[in-house]
Design a protein around this motif. Structure first.
Motif, PDB file in Angstrom:
ATOM      1  N   GLY A   2      11.216  15.653   5.455  1.00  0.00           N
ATOM      2  CA  GLY A   2      10.136  16.572   5.810  1.00  0.00           C
ATOM      3  C   GLY A   2       8.902  16.322   4.970  1.00  0.00           C
ATOM      4  O   GLY A   2       7.776  16.341   5.471  1.00  0.00           O
ATOM      5  N   LYS A   3       9.094  16.061   3.680  1.00  0.00           N
ATOM      6  CA  LYS A   3       7.950  15.775   2.805  1.00  0.00           C
ATOM      7  C   LYS A   3       7.285  14.460   3.205  1.00  0.00           C
ATOM      8  O   LYS A   3       6.068  14.348   3.220  1.00  0.00           O
ATOM      9  N   ASP A   4       8.106  13.443   3.545  1.00  0.00           N
ATOM     10  CA  ASP A   4       7.550  12.155   3.980  1.00  0.00           C
ATOM     11  C   ASP A   4       6.750  12.327   5.265  1.00  0.00           C
ATOM     12  O   ASP A   4       5.693  11.732   5.429  1.00  0.00           O
ATOM     13  N   ALA A   5       7.263  13.159   6.171  1.00  0.00           N
ATOM     14  CA  ALA A   5       6.559  13.382   7.434  1.00  0.00           C
ATOM     15  C   ALA A   5       5.232  14.088   7.183  1.00  0.00           C
ATOM     16  O   ALA A   5       4.230  13.776   7.820  1.00  0.00           O
ATOM     17  N   GLU A   6       5.192  15.029   6.247  1.00  0.00           N
ATOM     18  CA  GLU A   6       3.944  15.720   5.923  1.00  0.00           C
ATOM     19  C   GLU A   6       2.938  14.750   5.325  1.00  0.00           C
ATOM     20  O   GLU A   6       1.764  14.770   5.662  1.00  0.00           O
ATOM     21  N   GLU A   7       3.400  13.882   4.436  1.00  0.00           N
ATOM     22  CA  GLU A   7       2.503  12.904   3.826  1.00  0.00           C
ATOM     23  C   GLU A   7       1.963  11.954   4.884  1.00  0.00           C
ATOM     24  O   GLU A   7       0.782  11.599   4.875  1.00  0.00           O
ATOM     25  N   THR A   8       2.812  11.536   5.815  1.00  0.00           N
ATOM     26  CA  THR A   8       2.401  10.625   6.873  1.00  0.00           C
ATOM     27  C   THR A   8       1.365  11.297   7.770  1.00  0.00           C
ATOM     28  O   THR A   8       0.369  10.680   8.145  1.00  0.00           O
ATOM     29  N   SER A   9       1.587  12.587   8.093  1.00  0.00           N
ATOM     30  CA  SER A   9       0.630  13.281   8.950  1.00  0.00           C
ATOM     31  C   SER A   9      -0.699  13.474   8.223  1.00  0.00           C
ATOM     32  O   SER A   9      -1.753  13.410   8.826  1.00  0.00           O
ATOM     33  N   GLU A  10      -0.674  13.672   6.901  1.00  0.00           N
ATOM     34  CA  GLU A  10      -1.911  13.788   6.139  1.00  0.00           C
ATOM     35  C   GLU A  10      -2.655  12.461   6.125  1.00  0.00           C
ATOM     36  O   GLU A  10      -3.875  12.421   6.250  1.00  0.00           O
ATOM     37  N   ASP A  11      -1.914  11.352   5.997  1.00  0.00           N
ATOM     38  CA  ASP A  11      -2.544  10.025   5.988  1.00  0.00           C
ATOM     39  C   ASP A  11      -3.198   9.747   7.329  1.00  0.00           C
ATOM     40  O   ASP A  11      -4.306   9.218   7.393  1.00  0.00           O
ATOM     41  N   THR A  12      -2.538  10.121   8.432  1.00  0.00           N
ATOM     42  CA  THR A  12      -3.114   9.864   9.749  1.00  0.00           C
ATOM     43  C   THR A  12      -4.314  10.767   9.989  1.00  0.00           C
ATOM     44  O   THR A  12      -5.277  10.359  10.622  1.00  0.00           O
ATOM     45  N   ASP A  13      -4.284  11.979   9.448  1.00  0.00           N
ATOM     46  CA  ASP A  13      -5.440  12.867   9.579  1.00  0.00           C
ATOM     47  C   ASP A  13      -6.636  12.290   8.856  1.00  0.00           C
ATOM     48  O   ASP A  13      -7.760  12.311   9.355  1.00  0.00           O
ATOM     49  N   GLU A  14      -6.426  11.730   7.672  1.00  0.00           N
ATOM     50  CA  GLU A  14      -7.515  11.126   6.918  1.00  0.00           C
ATOM     51  C   GLU A  14      -8.055   9.917   7.664  1.00  0.00           C
ATOM     52  O   GLU A  14      -9.252   9.694   7.731  1.00  0.00           O
ATOM     53  N   GLY A  15      -7.160   9.130   8.245  1.00  0.00           N
ATOM     54  CA  GLY A  15      -7.588   7.959   9.002  1.00  0.00           C
ATOM     55  C   GLY A  15      -8.399   8.348  10.219  1.00  0.00           C
ATOM     56  O   GLY A  15      -9.394   7.708  10.561  1.00  0.00           O
ATOM     57  N   GLU A  16      -7.998   9.425  10.885  1.00  0.00           N
ATOM     58  CA  GLU A  16      -8.738   9.899  12.059  1.00  0.00           C
ATOM     59  C   GLU A  16     -10.112  10.394  11.664  1.00  0.00           C
ATOM     60  O   GLU A  16     -11.098  10.179  12.360  1.00  0.00           O
ATOM     61  N   ASN A  17     -10.191  11.060  10.515  1.00  0.00           N
ATOM     62  CA  ASN A  17     -11.489  11.550  10.032  1.00  0.00           C
ATOM     63  C   ASN A  17     -12.425  10.374   9.740  1.00  0.00           C
ATOM     64  O   ASN A  17     -13.610  10.424  10.044  1.00  0.00           O
ATOM     65  N   GLU A  18     -11.891   9.301   9.153  1.00  0.00           N
ATOM     66  CA  GLU A  18     -12.711   8.134   8.865  1.00  0.00           C
ATOM     67  C   GLU A  18     -13.183   7.478  10.157  1.00  0.00           C
ATOM     68  O   GLU A  18     -14.321   7.039  10.265  1.00  0.00           O
ATOM     69  N   ASP A  19     -12.287   7.441  11.169  1.00  0.00           N
ATOM     70  CA  ASP A  19     -12.661   6.858  12.458  1.00  0.00           C
ATOM     71  C   ASP A  19     -13.779   7.671  13.102  1.00  0.00           C
ATOM     72  O   ASP A  19     -14.720   7.108  13.659  1.00  0.00           O
ATOM     73  N   LYS A  20     -13.694   8.991  13.012  1.00  0.00           N
ATOM     74  CA  LYS A  20     -14.732   9.857  13.606  1.00  0.00           C
ATOM     75  C   LYS A  20     -16.068   9.648  12.905  1.00  0.00           C
ATOM     76  O   LYS A  20     -17.116   9.576  13.523  1.00  0.00           O
TER      77      LYS A  20
END
Length: 106
Positions: A80-98
């Motif tokens: 669960g912690k790994d999944a949260e970290e992964t979702s945070e990383d993808t959120d940051e990546g999406e923000n950079e793409d935007k």
């Protein structure tokens, strides 16, 4: 008859209903008290017998090894912690793409 007997008889005759009602109430109360005492004593005897019967039954103790459950729970928590970290990383990546898309649009 003596005067006392006459007076008592006259009183009983005039107050016959009241006297009868009082005697009836006394007999009902007596009956209820007797029933309550009997119910209480029978209940106590039954409870004591049940406790003695339960005490005579041998108890079996069971030991359970829960290490497998705790290790599984730990693995689930880590996943669960790994999944949260992964979702945070993808959120940051999406923000950079935007941000990069916004910069290219200008």
């Amino acid at each position: 008859m003596s005067q006392q007997k006459v007076d008592r008889h006259k009183y009983e005759k005039t107050h016959r209903r009241e006297i009868h009602r009082k005697n009836k109430i006394k007999s009902i109360i007596t009956y209820l008290v007797v029933v309550l005492v009997l119910v209480a004593s029978i209940s106590w005897i039954a409870y004591s017998g049940y406790n003695k019967h339960q005490a005579s039954i041998p108890r079996t103790e069971v030991e359970v090894d829960v290490t497998a459950l705790t290790s599984a729970a730990t693995k689930v928590d880590e996943a669960g912690k790994d999944a949260e970290e992964t979702s945070e990383d993808t959120d940051e990546g999406e923000n950079e793409d935007k941000k990069s898309e916004e910069n290219t649009d200008k």
